[in-house]
Design an enzyme around this catalytic site. Structure first.
Site, PDB file in Angstrom:
ATOM      1  N   GLU A 117       0.824  -1.215   0.000  1.00 49.79           N
ATOM      2  CA  GLU A 117       0.000   0.000   0.000  1.00 49.79           C
ATOM      3  C   GLU A 117       0.853   1.257   0.000  1.00 49.79           C
ATOM      4  OE1 GLU A 117      -3.580  -2.217   2.517  1.00 49.79           O
ATOM      5  OE2 GLU A 117      -2.234  -0.780   3.504  1.00 49.79           O
ATOM      6  N   ASP A 173      12.508  -3.640 -10.986  1.00 51.25           N
ATOM      7  CA  ASP A 173      13.786  -3.566 -10.272  1.00 51.25           C
ATOM      8  C   ASP A 173      13.680  -2.777  -8.975  1.00 51.25           C
ATOM      9  OD1 ASP A 173      15.568  -3.291 -13.418  1.00 51.25           O
ATOM     10  OD2 ASP A 173      14.912  -5.028 -12.286  1.00 51.25           O
ATOM     11  N   GLU A 198      13.726  -3.209  -2.915  1.00 47.14           N
ATOM     12  CA  GLU A 198      13.164  -3.201  -1.557  1.00 47.14           C
ATOM     13  C   GLU A 198      13.431  -4.525  -0.844  1.00 47.14           C
ATOM     14  OE1 GLU A 198       9.067  -0.593  -1.974  1.00 47.14           O
ATOM     15  OE2 GLU A 198       9.454  -1.884  -0.257  1.00 47.14           O
ATOM     16  N   GLY A 203       7.479  -5.108 -13.957  1.00 48.63           N
ATOM     17  CA  GLY A 203       7.925  -3.720 -13.815  1.00 48.63           C
ATOM     18  C   GLY A 203       8.120  -3.059 -15.161  1.00 48.63           C
ATOM     19  N   SER A 204       8.995  -2.067 -15.173  1.00 47.11           N
ATOM     20  CA  SER A 204       9.220  -1.309 -16.417  1.00 47.11           C
ATOM     21  C   SER A 204      10.499  -1.742 -17.114  1.00 47.11           C
ATOM     22  CB  SER A 204       9.298   0.190 -16.103  1.00 47.11           C
ATOM     23  OG  SER A 204       8.096   0.600 -15.509  1.00 47.11           O
ATOM     24  N   ARG A 224       7.856   5.728 -20.079  1.00 48.94           N
ATOM     25  CA  ARG A 224       8.423   6.976 -19.539  1.00 48.94           C
ATOM     26  C   ARG A 224       9.929   7.055 -19.789  1.00 48.94           C
ATOM     27  NH1 ARG A 224       7.713   3.473 -15.276  1.00 48.94           N
ATOM     28  NH2 ARG A 224       9.360   3.317 -13.667  1.00 48.94           N
ATOM     29  N   GLU A 255      16.567   3.969  -8.200  1.00 47.96           N
ATOM     30  CA  GLU A 255      16.341   4.879  -7.072  1.00 47.96           C
ATOM     31  C   GLU A 255      17.331   6.030  -7.197  1.00 47.96           C
ATOM     32  OE1 GLU A 255      13.921   3.838  -5.075  1.00 47.96           O
ATOM     33  OE2 GLU A 255      13.942   5.591  -3.772  1.00 47.96           O
TER      34      GLU A 255
END
Ligand SMILES: CCCCCCCCCCCCC/C=C/[C@@H](O)[C@H](COP(=O)(O)O)NC(=O)CCCCC
Ligand SMILES: Nc1ncnc2c1ncn2[C@@H]1O[C@H](COP(=O)(O)OP(=O)(O)O)[C@@H](O)[C@H]1O
Ligand SMILES: [Ca+2]
Length: 587
Positions: free
Chosen positions: A164, A190, A195, A232-233, A303, A545
């Site tokens: 969340e 990734d 995480e 993911g991307s 993106r 990140e």
């Protein structure tokens, strides 16, 4: 009939065809027989790749219960098909009919016994984190439709957490009771994998009483395996350790309990651990692309294409001083074309070669680091210049966008990383360099590109080239230190010591409100296109990140973590199982 290694040997039918089936040692083979009992082609399935054995004519979807016939059994196993050049895995399924119920029961019992005997390290219970926010925002659907049925078929129980907020998975792994879990699974890209990586490494060091903030410390390797279901991307980590970013392929690697060690790069700023990385620590182009793309998240994976174009058009380069500790060139080189594939010799032989867990080495290592001496022990090298990009990758970093990756001959588990320095050059030259990531041409065979296989890297700004972020950081810290009791400002993964010596990461939301926006504004390339004064410094991209520091120290820790994977199978892949001619169930 049964001899030492042969457990069962009998005639079986598949449809209308008769086979001689033999279960012996590590393999289940079935060979077609013609009308004169002459043997034709044989299908062979390693026991290690059997997913499940079910009585009757069983299906994958739980809602389609098995048709309970007393002489049939169904075998589910790994089947290889072709997805372009790479071997996709899918679920193979074959129904066998036995002459009698007793023989059917014997087959099922012996196959299940062989599974237990030969595959003791298969995961039985998994903690799954689903990121509904990443990629095309389809992680929940991917998990529910493609992965959960396979786990259920294989008898793997799961506890699923749909996150969340950012860092919920990391905090869960750091703080909750993980008793009984054989691994943690990330359903995302990734950033989500990162995480779980931080949670697993942080928890392992906590339990070992090791301070992650000491840049010279030898970290404790982590036993809790991490699995990735790509949603993911970029999905670079999955692609580089499995060979494809396909949820079913990854789920099957998890189920059969594959284990792939993986190098991890720690990133420090002075004596603070900032982040860990397994794919890319990138400054300049890749950092600017990530910074720009954060504002375009609503575009999903596209993106990066738009932000890549915008950043390219800004044509930026940045001053920097790069110091690096070369790895032993006798072992391997970024230019030796030795691809890291399943069972890689370079990786298997390098285990004891780099930073062995001995005190003498770490003290020697800390001497090297503390002196940062350039060449005094013939070790540390240093270069200074203006760069389009500075990239450090612990692996090839291959991904769908770049099938060979940032460094095609980098190794997953050799204890080194590849440092790629792209000096400032004309736009066409840089475009050529980038474009070669999408072709088979050598991206290092350009006059403005250099690549080194390293064990550690330090990046600093040239004297006098202050980072405006540093100024903001100092200003921020003075504000916070003035306000008594306010927790020290945290960067993305800053750490706060809790009296008991355990170290917890403070989540990104601890940053001063507006700091991220200020950082982002500075990088807004749309306004930057017309900006008269481009920023003097870039930002670091660490596995997706953004790092809040420019001057960093990176160190590669060999085989620190383990993934449910086996590396990339050779380009040809194994011989496809002829049994179903590439037919797959549940794809
Ligand atoms: C003219 C054609 C140019 C094409 C250039 C292609 C270069 C691709 C290099 C890919 C490097 C991938 C390193 C992995 C980075 C990821 O960790 C990070 C986050 O991934 P995720 O959380 O799944 O989104 N991805 C990126 O930083 C995107 C880099 C894209 C650069 C174009
Ligand atoms: N429920 C959530 N809401 C918002 N952000 C999240 C959530 N769960 C995870 N995240 C964060 O989303 C970021 C991107 O996740 P990821 O799966 O890598 O997607 P992408 O590949 O599109 O970047 C990760 O850095 C992670 O920390
Ligand atoms: Ca490596």
């Amino acid at each position: 009939m049964e001899t030492d290694s042969v457990k069962v040997d009998s005639s079986l039918w598949v449809g209308t065809k008769r086979y001689r089936a033999v279960l012996s040692g590590w393999y289940f083979n079935w060979t077609e027989l013609d009308k004169k009992n002459r043997e034709k082609k044989t299908i062979s399935v390693p026991i290690s790749e059997v997913v499940a054995v079910a009585e009757g004519k069983a299906e994958v979807q739980p809602q389609k219960r098995a048709e309970d016939t007393d002489r049939d059994f169904t075998l589910f196993y790994v089947n290889r098909t072709r997805g372009g050049k790479r071997a996709l895995w899918c679920l193979g399924r074959t129904e066998f009919c036995c002459p009698s119920r007793d023989l059917r029961d014997q087959w099922v019992t012996q196959l299940r016994t062989a599974l237990k005997t030969h595959c003791p390290s298969r995961p039985r219970r998994l903690l799954v984190f689903v990121n509904p926010y990443g990629g095309k925002k389809r992680a929940k659907q991917v998990y529910r439709s493609l992965v959960a049925p396979l786990f259920e078929l294989a008898g793997v129980s799961t506890h699923v957490v749909v996150t969340e907020r950012a860092n919920q998975a990391r905090d869960h792994i750091l703080k909750k009771d993980l008793t009984g879990f054989d691994g943690v699974i990330c359903v995302g890209g990734d950033g989500m994998f990162s995480e779980l990586l931080h949670g697993v490494i942080g928890r392992t060091q906590q339990e070992a009483g090791i301070s992650e903030h000491d840049p010279t410390v030898m970290l404790q390797s982590c036993d809790l395996h991490i699995g990735i279901i790509p949603a993911g991307s970029t999905d670079c980590v999955c692609f580089a350790t499995v060979g494809v970013n396909d949820p079913v392929t990854s789920a099957l690697h998890i189920i059969i309990g594959d284990s792939q060690p993986l190098d991890v790069c720690s990133v420090h700023h002075h004596n603070t651990l900032v982040r860990y990385s397994v794919s890319l620590v990138g400054y300049g182009f890749y950092g600017d692309v990530l910074a720009e793309s954060e504002r375009l998240r609503w575009m999903g994976p596209l993106r990066y294409d738009l932000s890549g174009c915008l950043v390219y058009l800004c044509n930026r380069s940045y001053e920097g001083v790069v110091q690096y500790l070369p790895a032993d060139p006798q072992l391997s080189s970024p230019r030796d074309n030795m691809r890291c594939l399943s069972g890689c010799r370079v990786c298997s032989e390098s285990t004891e070669m780099l930073f062995p867990h001995s005190d003498s080495c770490s003290s020697l290592y800390s001497r090297q680091l503390s002196q940062y001496s350039i060449g005094s022990e013939g070790e540390w090298m240093s270069v200074e210049g203006r760069y389009r990009c500075v990239s450090l990758t612990c692996m090839s970093s291959s991904c769908p966008r770049s099938p060979k990756g940032l460094s095609p001959a980098a190794h997953l588990a050799d204890g080194t990383g590849d440092l790629i320095l792209v000096q400032d050059t004309d736009p066409l030259g840089f475009l050529t360099y980038l474009h070669r990531h999408t072709t088979s041409k050598d991206q290092f065979d350009l006059p403005f590109v250099e690549v080194h296989r390293v064990k550690a890297v330090r990046f600093t700004l040239p004297p006098g080239e202050e980072d405006d972020y540093h100024d903001e950081e100092r200003e921020r810290q003075s504000i916070t230190e003035g306000a008594q009791g306010t927790p020290k400002m945290a960067c993305n993964s800053d750490v706060e010591s809790y009296g008991d010596g355990s170290q917890q990461y403070l989540a990104a939301e601890q940053e001063e409100p507006g700091m991220k926006d200020r950082r982002r504004k500075r990088r807004n390339f749309l306004c930057g296109l017309c900006c008269s004064k481009p920023p003097a410094v870039s930002v670091w991209n660490c596995d997706g990140e953004l790092l809040p520091y420019t001057e960093i120290f990176c160190k590669v820790h060999g085989q620190l973590v383990r993934l449910f994977a086996r590396g990339i199978e050779d380009e040809e892949g194994h011989e496809e199982n002829k049994s179903c001619k590439g037919r797959c169930v549940l794809h």
